[in-house]
Design an enzyme around this catalytic site. Sequence first.
Site, short mmCIF file in Angstrom:
data_model
loop_
_atom_site.label_atom_id
_atom_site.label_comp_id
_atom_site.label_asym_id
_atom_site.label_seq_id
_atom_site.Cartn_x
_atom_site.Cartn_y
_atom_site.Cartn_z
N LYS A 133 2.57 -13.96 6.22
CA LYS A 133 2.71 -15.08 5.10
C LYS A 133 4.16 -15.45 5.28
O LYS A 133 4.81 -15.25 4.13
CB LYS A 133 2.11 -14.80 3.80
CG LYS A 133 2.08 -15.82 2.61
CD LYS A 133 0.90 -16.58 2.57
CE LYS A 133 1.17 -17.95 1.84
NZ LYS A 133 0.22 -18.67 1.93
N TYR A 178 0.80 -1.14 -0.06
CA TYR A 178 -0.15 0.07 0.04
C TYR A 178 0.64 1.20 -0.01
O TYR A 178 0.34 2.39 -0.12
CB TYR A 178 -0.87 0.09 1.04
CG TYR A 178 -2.17 -0.30 1.01
CD1 TYR A 178 -3.08 0.79 1.00
CD2 TYR A 178 -2.73 -1.52 0.74
CE1 TYR A 178 -4.58 0.30 0.65
CE2 TYR A 178 -3.98 -1.99 0.51
CZ TYR A 178 -4.96 -0.73 0.57
OH TYR A 178 -6.33 -1.00 0.24
#
Length: 362
Positions: A191, A124
């Site tokens: 992750k 982002y």
Amino acid sequence: MAHDVALIPGDGIGPEITEAMRRVVDASGAQISWHVAEAGAAQIERCGTPLPPETIELVRELGVAIKGPVTTPVGTGFRSVNVALRHTFDLYACVRPCRSLPGDGSRYRDVDVVIVRENTEDLYAGIEFEPDAPEVERLAELVAASGQKAFRPGSAISVKPISAEGSRRIVTYAFEYARRCGRKKVTAVHKANIMKATDGLFLRVAREVAESYPDIAFEDKIVDACCMGLVQDPGQFDVLVLPNLYGDIVSDLCAGLVGGLGMAPGANIGDELAVFEATHGSAPDIAGKDIANPTAEILSAAMMLDHLGEAEAAARVRAAVTATLAEGTTVTADVRRALTGSTAGAAGTAAFADAIIAFMSK
Ligand code: NAI
């Protein structure tokens, strides 16, 4: 003493839901002095930007703002007002509590999960290169020289910066929030099995920070497994802390567990300043019709009242919203549909606010 708060009505349904919110807060017993400031599509014509400098200055001066949604013009090159506010004021923590409400139409009951999303880093951050950018070739050379697997020529590239400092402050915020609000567990979502450098750093820092909070349980979950766990058994989660992109996706997933965007409040918080707002957008399809559900905006105001130290007023607002939804007679069309399968007999935005106010004066 009255609290000074900047109020940004925004676009689309923003003026209707912020007006409903303002009337409910004024009836809650808290003394708020509202300072209205403009932001949104109409400002582009007036002053060439959707976020005028005088609005930025007012928010800076008052330190607390509540806003309605703002339309992000597509293809004009203007940055989203929300992203601009987050960056200008370093509002690094996006907090979105997702709690079951009566009439939310959800298949789940008793959901009570708080999302703490990092707001400033990750994919982002907006560091991106189009396929034909000269930087892509230079990056390809850099990757090849580092001995890592080459990427296809002409790839588009987005950069994912995750820092120890950014990770530490968001995880610390999540633990402090948990302690302050009597929550029992923080789950770090990542992750790191695949993105060993970026998410690996986030996870290492989260584990370090967790050691300073022996009174709060800590676990970590891989983001895909976490999503499955949320839809199978949301009750296993308490506070989730996530890097920016996973936080964005998982907070909408969690809003879906409690009846959708119209019910989901939120806050963007920094060390100096806080901006409160509903999770949903400006809903141009229903703007100006007095049918939008102001629940998310009103519950965002309850979060603001807590932030201002007005816990009693905040509790009064939450209790009245819950009671009005539970009664189910004066509710907006989306809630009516969830309750009865039809919008017949639905109340307007303003009438729903009146019903909440009536509950507070009982
Ligand atoms: P949206 O959230 O505005 O609308 C999605 C759907 O949900 C629509 O069918 C809408 O009618 C419904 N909906 C949303 N809020 C509702 C409410 N309070 N009561 C009843 N129904 C409601 O998302 P969309 O259409 O993707 O975005 C519209 C505009 O809002 C875009 O310009 C987008 O950039 C902007 N936006 C602004 C945000 C903000 O300022 N915080 C956040 C998200 C989007």
